[in-house]
Design a protein around this motif. Structure first.
Motif, mmCIF file in Angstrom:
data_model
loop_
_atom_site.group_PDB
_atom_site.id
_atom_site.type_symbol
_atom_site.label_atom_id
_atom_site.label_comp_id
_atom_site.label_asym_id
_atom_site.label_seq_id
_atom_site.Cartn_x
_atom_site.Cartn_y
_atom_site.Cartn_z
ATOM 1 N N GLU A 1 -4.143 -4.374 -3.408
ATOM 2 C CA GLU A 1 -3.019 -3.521 -3.780
ATOM 3 C C GLU A 1 -3.469 -2.409 -4.713
ATOM 4 O O GLU A 1 -4.239 -2.652 -5.656
ATOM 5 N N VAL A 2 -2.980 -1.207 -4.447
ATOM 6 C CA VAL A 2 -3.305 -0.045 -5.264
ATOM 7 C C VAL A 2 -2.032 0.476 -5.926
ATOM 8 O O VAL A 2 -1.006 0.655 -5.258
ATOM 9 N N TYR A 3 -2.122 0.710 -7.234
ATOM 10 C CA TYR A 3 -1.029 1.336 -7.981
ATOM 11 C C TYR A 3 -1.499 2.679 -8.515
ATOM 12 O O TYR A 3 -2.680 2.849 -8.837
ATOM 13 N N PRO B 1 6.935 4.637 2.099
ATOM 14 C CA PRO B 1 7.820 3.502 1.812
ATOM 15 C C PRO B 1 7.090 2.169 1.886
ATOM 16 O O PRO B 1 6.311 1.926 2.804
ATOM 17 N N VAL B 2 7.345 1.331 0.898
ATOM 18 C CA VAL B 2 6.818 -0.036 0.872
ATOM 19 C C VAL B 2 7.865 -0.909 0.185
ATOM 20 O O VAL B 2 8.488 -0.487 -0.787
ATOM 21 N N ALA B 3 8.070 -2.122 0.716
ATOM 22 C CA ALA B 3 9.177 -2.944 0.236
ATOM 23 C C ALA B 3 8.743 -4.226 -0.461
ATOM 24 O O ALA B 3 9.565 -4.896 -1.079
ATOM 25 N N THR B 4 7.459 -4.583 -0.371
ATOM 26 C CA THR B 4 7.002 -5.826 -1.000
ATOM 27 C C THR B 4 5.723 -5.578 -1.790
ATOM 28 O O THR B 4 4.968 -4.647 -1.505
ATOM 29 N N ALA B 5 5.493 -6.425 -2.791
ATOM 30 C CA ALA B 5 4.305 -6.324 -3.635
ATOM 31 C C ALA B 5 3.965 -7.703 -4.190
ATOM 32 O O ALA B 5 4.804 -8.618 -4.169
ATOM 33 N N PRO C 1 16.489 6.569 -15.127
ATOM 34 C CA PRO C 1 15.421 5.571 -15.204
ATOM 35 C C PRO C 1 15.520 4.504 -14.111
ATOM 36 O O PRO C 1 16.555 3.852 -13.959
ATOM 37 N N GLU C 2 14.440 4.352 -13.358
ATOM 38 C CA GLU C 2 14.423 3.422 -12.231
ATOM 39 C C GLU C 2 13.356 2.343 -12.418
ATOM 40 O O GLU C 2 12.227 2.645 -12.800
ATOM 41 N N VAL C 3 13.719 1.113 -12.111
ATOM 42 C CA VAL C 3 12.745 0.031 -11.953
ATOM 43 C C VAL C 3 13.137 -0.746 -10.709
ATOM 44 O O VAL C 3 14.249 -1.261 -10.615
ATOM 45 N N LEU C 4 12.223 -0.795 -9.737
ATOM 46 C CA LEU C 4 12.489 -1.497 -8.480
ATOM 47 C C LEU C 4 11.394 -2.531 -8.257
ATOM 48 O O LEU C 4 10.203 -2.231 -8.366
ATOM 49 N N LEU C 5 11.826 -3.750 -7.940
ATOM 50 C CA LEU C 5 10.903 -4.871 -7.784
ATOM 51 C C LEU C 5 10.747 -5.257 -6.317
ATOM 52 O O LEU C 5 11.500 -4.806 -5.462
ATOM 53 N N SER C 6 9.763 -6.091 -6.052
ATOM 54 C CA SER C 6 9.454 -6.525 -4.687
ATOM 55 C C SER C 6 10.687 -7.080 -3.982
ATOM 56 O O SER C 6 11.493 -7.793 -4.577
ATOM 57 N N GLY C 7 10.811 -6.727 -2.697
ATOM 58 C CA GLY C 7 12.000 -7.105 -1.947
ATOM 59 C C GLY C 7 13.137 -6.124 -2.113
ATOM 60 O O GLY C 7 14.257 -6.380 -1.682
ATOM 61 N N VAL C 8 12.849 -4.976 -2.743
ATOM 62 C CA VAL C 8 13.849 -3.947 -3.066
ATOM 63 C C VAL C 8 14.971 -4.580 -3.893
ATOM 64 O O VAL C 8 16.128 -4.675 -3.478
ATOM 65 N N GLN C 9 14.581 -5.067 -5.065
ATOM 66 C CA GLN C 9 15.519 -5.705 -5.986
ATOM 67 C C GLN C 9 15.478 -4.988 -7.335
ATOM 68 O O GLN C 9 14.430 -4.462 -7.740
ATOM 69 N N LEU C 10 16.606 -4.980 -8.020
ATOM 70 C CA LEU C 10 16.687 -4.363 -9.337
ATOM 71 C C LEU C 10 16.210 -5.334 -10.409
ATOM 72 O O LEU C 10 15.964 -6.514 -10.143
ATOM 73 N N ALA C 11 16.103 -4.819 -11.633
ATOM 74 C CA ALA C 11 15.545 -5.607 -12.734
ATOM 75 C C ALA C 11 16.456 -5.546 -13.953
ATOM 76 O O ALA C 11 16.036 -5.109 -15.027
ATOM 77 N N PRO C 12 17.712 -6.004 -13.811
ATOM 78 C CA PRO C 12 18.627 -5.892 -14.952
ATOM 79 C C PRO C 12 18.135 -6.671 -16.155
ATOM 80 O O PRO C 12 17.725 -7.824 -16.041
ATOM 81 N N GLY D 1 7.273 -8.234 -19.301
ATOM 82 C CA GLY D 1 7.042 -8.378 -17.871
ATOM 83 C C GLY D 1 8.333 -8.423 -17.084
ATOM 84 O O GLY D 1 9.431 -8.467 -17.631
ATOM 85 N N THR D 2 8.197 -8.417 -15.758
ATOM 86 C CA THR D 2 9.347 -8.457 -14.870
ATOM 87 C C THR D 2 9.322 -9.752 -14.062
ATOM 88 O O THR D 2 8.273 -10.369 -13.888
ATOM 89 N N SER D 3 10.493 -10.134 -13.576
ATOM 90 C CA SER D 3 10.627 -11.416 -12.887
ATOM 91 C C SER D 3 9.949 -11.425 -11.523
ATOM 92 O O SER D 3 9.625 -12.473 -10.990
ATOM 93 N N LYS D 4 9.741 -10.243 -10.950
ATOM 94 C CA LYS D 4 9.076 -10.124 -9.650
ATOM 95 C C LYS D 4 8.034 -9.011 -9.729
ATOM 96 O O LYS D 4 8.067 -8.181 -10.648
ATOM 97 N N PRO D 5 7.107 -8.970 -8.776
ATOM 98 C CA PRO D 5 6.132 -7.870 -8.747
ATOM 99 C C PRO D 5 6.813 -6.507 -8.654
ATOM 100 O O PRO D 5 7.921 -6.382 -8.127
ATOM 101 N N VAL D 6 6.123 -5.497 -9.157
ATOM 102 C CA VAL D 6 6.696 -4.146 -9.278
ATOM 103 C C VAL D 6 6.429 -3.317 -8.023
ATOM 104 O O VAL D 6 5.308 -3.258 -7.526
ATOM 105 N N LEU D 7 7.479 -2.659 -7.525
ATOM 106 C CA LEU D 7 7.325 -1.639 -6.489
ATOM 107 C C LEU D 7 7.232 -0.250 -7.102
ATOM 108 O O LEU D 7 6.309 0.505 -6.831
ATOM 109 N N THR D 8 8.232 0.092 -7.932
ATOM 110 C CA THR D 8 8.336 1.441 -8.484
ATOM 111 C C THR D 8 8.929 1.400 -9.888
ATOM 112 O O THR D 8 9.904 0.689 -10.124
ATOM 113 N N VAL D 9 8.335 2.158 -10.777
ATOM 114 C CA VAL D 9 8.952 2.485 -12.065
ATOM 115 C C VAL D 9 8.995 4.007 -12.109
ATOM 116 O O VAL D 9 7.992 4.663 -11.813
#
Length: 496
Positions: free
Chosen positions: A380-382, A418-422, A442-453, A469-477
């Motif tokens: 995986e590349v970020y 576009p990528v939906a999982t990480a 401000p956006e934070v999107l996690l793996s599975g296209v889920q939010l991070a409230p 940290g976040t509850s799931k792997p990160v897609l986009t900040v």
């Protein structure tokens, strides 16, 4: 038994306290609707056939309205195009349109349906609201005749508008809004004069706009900033565009950036990537839905603060460039490369280590990132990216964006696709930018296209941070900035 004046005063006081308490919060509902579509939108149909299709959709919406009311909801929002679908011509949309009067006429279509000519759709929506004692927000088409004395009058002698209507709990029409920022495919509708539509209730001050309106200054920013509505009502038919513009991601970010409640009702249609509805507050998402597995509708219900700006938890104003302009660049930029996100050419740099501090710049925008991964995944590349420029596809608007995102593959050319999982988890990150605008989302999107409230914070100096940290792997900040002053003129005068 009578009441003494003292007892009566006490009762009045108690009732007033209860009423004040009751209106401190309200229950909101949004319904994501899988629209029943016409089989052929390029061929004209009779008004009877048009109404038959619309009634099929309203049958479904009525079930959702009843269910929301039974669960105590005060208001329900249904989607844009939720009653007749989309992609018509001027001629083929016409049988679906009704004349929607100015709400000042004080009209309850349920009890007086013929007052302004045939209005079966408005009658049915009004009756839904009235019989269930709930505010109903719906999207329909409005038609207004015009003639040659009006130099803007279309050749077919009528204006056609994408229109939101709001009926109160008595069924009265209390708001009508004509969509100002039409999407590129909506050639069958006309551009109206700009409207700033608000209405007051015992549970807050509401504003309404539609879909692509959220990307522009008018009317969206005016309603939230100048008119200071408590809640925005948002019927939408939003096709998801990862990595920065999925519905739940951007709509929740807009609510946080503008510090308002936001009720977003999307359509559900896999063929055009439509899903993602939510009930969002100034501090983050309260309830949301994102489903690409089935075509089912979904009802969301949640409690909201009626007047969030009076709440002790109301977020403070943010100076989005304060931190970023106060520090030196973290790293040299000789490793920069370019790649495309949604037709925009971003400047990127790869995050090659498990932790680090980096800066990447484009034009006047410099984006700073500090981060620490839990572990570095080999496959995986970020990257850290920056964009400062005019977006010109499917609308023209000026952007300043800082983003941390996962690339589609280890090939850097796929960064921004576009990528939906990480799989990569971040233990911490801090993102900031030297923005020239005060409007940043401000956006934070996690793996599975889920939010991070609750999993990140916005600091008053403009940093988007996550310390635990976040509850799931990160897609986009991302910090998604809109520099409205640099937008081109609105195409309001365009001919149909």
């Amino acid at each position: 038994m009578g009441c003494s004046p003292t007892h009566f005063s006490a009762i009045v006081f108690i009732l007033s306290v209860l009423k004040a308490y009751a209106s401190d919060s309200y229950i909101a509902a949004v319904y994501e609707h899988s629209v029943i579509l016409s089989e052929e939108t390029n061929l004209p149909v009779s008004p009877e056939d048009a109404l038959e299709l619309m009634n099929k959709n309203m049958d479904v919406l009525e079930i959702a309205v009843k269910a929301a009311a039974q669960q105590g909801a005060h208001i329900i929002v249904t989607p844009e195009d939720g009653i007749y679908g989309w992609v018509f011509t001027r001629e083929t949309i016409y049988p679906y349109l009704e004349d929607v009067p100015d709400p000042q006429v004080n009209w309850i279509p349920c009890t007086d349906p013929e007052r302004f000519g045939p209005a079966p759709v408005q009658k049915r929506l009004s009756c839904m609201a009235r019989s269930n004692s709930i505010y109903v927000v719906a999207n329909i088409g409005d038609k207004k005749p015009c003639n040659s004395s009006d130099p803007k009058c279309p050749e077919d002698g009528r204006y056609q508008y994408n229109t939101d209507v709001v009926f109160d709990s008595e069924g009265k029409l209390v708001a009508r809004y004509h969509k100002y920022n039409l999407f590129i495919t909506e050639t069958y509708f006309n551009y109206p004069e700009p409207e700033y539509v608000t209405f007051n209730t015992s549970f807050g001050n509401f504003g309404v706009f539609t879909c692509a309106d959220i990307l522009f200054h008018d009317p969206a920013v005016v309603l939230a900033s100048k008119l200071q509505v408590d809640t925005v009502l948002f019927p939408t038919a939003w096709g998801n565009t990862l990595p920065l513009l999925s519905a739940i991601q951007f709509h929740s970010a807009w609510a946080m950036g503008m510090r308002v409640n936001f009720l977003s009702a999307n359509t559900r249609n896999s063929s055009v990537d439509m899903t993602g509805s939510g009930i969002y507050g100034p501090n983050g998402p309260i309830a949301y839905h994102y489903n690409t597995e089935t075509e089912n509708g979904q009802l969301l219900i949640a409690q909201l603060n009626s007047r969030p700006h009076l709440s002790p938890t109301y977020p403070p104003a943010v100076n989005w460039s304060s931190y970023a302009t106060s520090i030196k660049h973290f790293s040299p930029t000789d490793q920069d490369f370019t790649a495309v996100i949604y037709y925009d050419l971003f400047t990127f740099m790869e995050l090659t280590k498990i932790e680090g501090n980096h800066t990447v710049c484009q034009k006047d925008l410099c984006c700073h990132l500090s981060y620490r991964m839990a572990e570095k995944q080999e496959d995986e590349v970020y990257v850290l990216g920056a964009f400062d420029g005019l977006h010109i596809v499917e609308g023209e608007y000026y952007l300043q964006i800082c983003t941390l995102l996962k690339c589609k593959s280890t090939d850097l050319k796929t960064c921004g696709q576009p990528v939906a999982t990480a799989q990569t988890r971040f233990e911490a990150f801090s993102l900031s930018g030297t923005f020239d605008t005060s409007y940043v989302f401000p956006e934070v999107l996690l793996s599975g296209v889920q939010l991070a409230p609750g999993e990140f914070q916005i600091l008053s100096d403009g940093r988007l941070i996550s310390q635990n940290g976040t509850s799931k792997p990160v897609l986009t900040v991302a910090l998604f900035g809109r520099w409205y002053e640099k937008d081109p003129p609105h195409p309001q005068q365009a001919s149909p």
